[in-house]
Design an enzyme around this catalytic site. Structure first.
Site, PDB file in Angstrom:
ATOM      1  CD  GLU A 133      46.290  40.827  38.686  1.00  0.00           C
ATOM      2  OE1 GLU A 133      45.514  41.457  39.429  1.00  0.00           O
ATOM      3  OE2 GLU A 133      47.528  40.823  38.855  1.00  0.00           O
ATOM      4  CD  GLU A 143      52.823  40.279  37.559  1.00  0.00           C
ATOM      5  OE1 GLU A 143      52.542  40.408  38.772  1.00  0.00           O
ATOM      6  OE2 GLU A 143      52.102  40.726  36.661  1.00  0.00           O
TER       7      GLU A 143
HETATM    8  O1  9MR Z   1      54.535  45.797  42.082  1.00  0.00           O
HETATM    9  C1  9MR Z   1      53.450  46.649  41.790  1.00  0.00           C
HETATM   10  C2  9MR Z   1      53.273  47.679  42.900  1.00  0.00           C
HETATM   11  O2  9MR Z   1      54.380  48.572  42.907  1.00  0.00           O
HETATM   12  C3  9MR Z   1      51.979  48.423  42.728  1.00  0.00           C
HETATM   13  O3  9MR Z   1      51.764  49.272  43.856  1.00  0.00           O
HETATM   14  C4  9MR Z   1      50.827  47.456  42.567  1.00  0.00           C
HETATM   15  C5  9MR Z   1      49.538  48.197  42.359  1.00  0.00           C
HETATM   16  O4  9MR Z   1      48.448  47.389  42.413  1.00  0.00           O
HETATM   17  O5  9MR Z   1      51.076  46.600  41.459  1.00  0.00           O
HETATM   18  C6  9MR Z   1      52.198  45.810  41.665  1.00  0.00           C
HETATM   19  O6  9MR Z   1      52.369  44.923  40.576  1.00  0.00           O
HETATM   20  C7  9MR Z   1      51.304  43.997  40.360  1.00  0.00           C
HETATM   21  C8  9MR Z   1      51.239  43.714  38.873  1.00  0.00           C
HETATM   22  O7  9MR Z   1      51.090  44.916  38.160  1.00  0.00           O
HETATM   23  C9  9MR Z   1      50.102  42.768  38.534  1.00  0.00           C
HETATM   24  N1  9MR Z   1      50.182  41.555  39.302  1.00  0.00           N
HETATM   25  C10 9MR Z   1      50.348  41.728  40.747  1.00  0.00           C
HETATM   26  C11 9MR Z   1      51.533  42.638  41.039  1.00  0.00           C
HETATM   27  C12 9MR Z   1      51.770  42.733  42.522  1.00  0.00           C
HETATM   28  O8  9MR Z   1      50.701  43.349  43.162  1.00  0.00           O
END
Ligand code: 9MR
Length: 449
Positions: A161, A266
């Protein structure tokens, strides 16, 4: 940490080959028997079907039952992120990351590493850093974590990102970006040096159709490929709402045509009338792009999702299969092209000799990584060999996507089985790591195996 022993690896490989043989036999007989799980049906075309999983849920029998039954790839939802693996500077904790890794190993699954550098979930100590101190902390983090998991990760999201939303197509502002625009390529080079066998991916969201953001990423990948920056794959997160961009497949294809694999990393889709159709559309698009190597959904049951209340996954809160599950399974079983590298379009002019090779070097005090690009001449080649001369005192220590004979002086590199055949003007890359300083003279290239 348990290692993936050779005998177990061999046993799984034999099993996998046997599975392919059975599937091919069925197909030839015309009975077209469908596989019954997501992983098995994806494997019929050489792909994987994975899930993001959480270490804290592995004791939940329903959760783990579905995981073991359905999936042949896993991604740690949070356990390999920077805040989890380096909570204070220079002190690395791998307990939960290793639990995910070992779960994947126990399933014979691929493990996607996620994510080495991301502007979110930076540990507090890094959030307050900047400049050269931050840059060296970033590179140390990449090197340490990729080294810890060396040889066990199928693909790393090296950078996550890094592009801005909206119409600029530019990089996102962050303390990482402010260390200099070359931070992404520096991270990829450090990751390659630490784990030469892992595929190295750039991963982002809102890049699921042709738009300003995805075009910004596309231009970066094209630039990296043209300059020999080691990048192997691009991840499309595909956190989707109630629609699928009409150019979803062609967007994947334009990246694949740059000479990288593409992966859906994802996937989740808001529940609504279209959920099953959108899931099927994503699956069909991946199946239609030969370099789309697999799909990962971001959780197992709706209750496991980060999108609370949107019910965006393939299993309901009780672990029952939803309509979206069936639509994905059917799309996988409908088949598609098998995954195989397609020739890169970003090739230099066709050389007149049998083949030619160029080297790009990433050097540091005492070592280097060389990326070698082999381009077929106007007749194409079936097998190639590249000769390179190292300065005295230098040595090759590891090689990927080629085999070497000798490691000092004049070293000869030959193709491996999947990259020896190149059409006229097509190119492929291999690389090696070494101690000392890298080669300076132009390499030789000869055709024939
Ligand atoms: O699913 C993840 C969640 O449990 C965390 O709290 C969050 C923290 O920012 O990250 C989520 O996963 C993310 C992923 O690492 C990167 N792309 C977006 C995902 C959803 O937010």
């Amino acid at each position: 940490m348990p290692l993936f022993g050779t005998s177990r690896r061999t046993a799984l490989l034999v099993a996998a080959v046997a599975g392919v043989t059975v599937a091919a036999g069925v197909a030839l007989a015309g009975t077209a028997e469908a596989a019954g799980t997501l992983g098995a049906s994806a494997a019929q075309s050489g792909r994987y079907f994975g899930a993001a999983i959480a270490a804290g849920k592995l004791g939940d029998a329903t959760y783990t039952g579905i995981l073991n039954r359905e999936f042949n790839a896993v991604t740690p939802e949070n356990e390999m992120k920077w805040d989890a693996t380096e909570p204070s500077q220079g002190r690395f904790t791998y307990t939960n990351g290793d639990r995910i890794l070992n779960q994947g190993i126990s399933m014979g699954a691929k493990v996607r590493g996620h994510a080495l550098l991301w502007y979110q979930q930076e540990p507090g100590w890094a959030q307050s850093m900047s400049g050269t101190a931050l840059r060296s902390a970033m590179m140390n983090h990449v090197t340490q974590v990729a080294t810890h998991y060396q040889g066990k990760i199928y693909a790393w999201d090296v950078v996550n990102e890094a592009f801005a939303d909206g119409g600029s197509g530019a990089r996102r502002d962050s303390n990482l970006q402010r260390t200099g625009n070359d931070w992404i390529e520096a991270a990829f080079r450090a990751a390659r040096a630490a784990d030469p066998n892992a595929k190295l991916c750039y991963n982002d969201y809102n890049t699921d159709g042709v738009n300003a953001k995805s075009t910004g990423v596309y231009n970066m990948v094209r630039d990296f490929k043209s300059r020999g920056v080691p990048i192997d794959c691009v991840g499309f997160q595909s956190h989707l709402g109630t629609g699928l961009p009409g150019d979803y497949q062609s967007n994947l294809q334009r990246f694949a045509d740059l000479g990288v694999d593409v992966q859906i990393t994802e996937l989740d889709v808001a529940q609504g009338g279209n959920q099953a159709n959108i899931y099927a559309g994503v699956t069909r698009a991946c199946m239609a792009v030969s370099r789309c190597t697999g799909i990962t959904v971001w959780g197992i049951r709706d209750s496991d999702s980060w999108r609370t209340g949107e019910n965006p996954l393939l299993f309901d809160n009780s672990g029952n299969k939803k309509a979206a599950y069936t639509s994905v399974l059917n799309a996988l079983n409908a088949g598609g092209g098998t995954t195989s590298p397609s020739p890169s379009t970003s090739t230099p002019p066709v050389p007149t000799g049998a083949c030619s090779a160029t080297v790009s070097l990433n050097s540091w005090n005492g070592g280097f990584v060389a990326t070698v690009r082999v381009t077929a001449g106007s007749a194409g080649v079936n097998g190639w060999a590249v000769g390179l001369t190292l300065p005295s005192g230098s040595a090759v220590t590891s090689t990927w996507s080629a085999t070497n004979s000798g490691s000092t002086g004049t070293v000869s590199f030959r193709n491996v089985d999947y990259n020896g055949t190149l059409a006229a003007g097509a190119a492929t890359e291999f690389g090696f790591q070494g101690t000392g300083t890298g080669p300076t003279a132009t390499p030789t290239c000869s055709a024939g195996s």
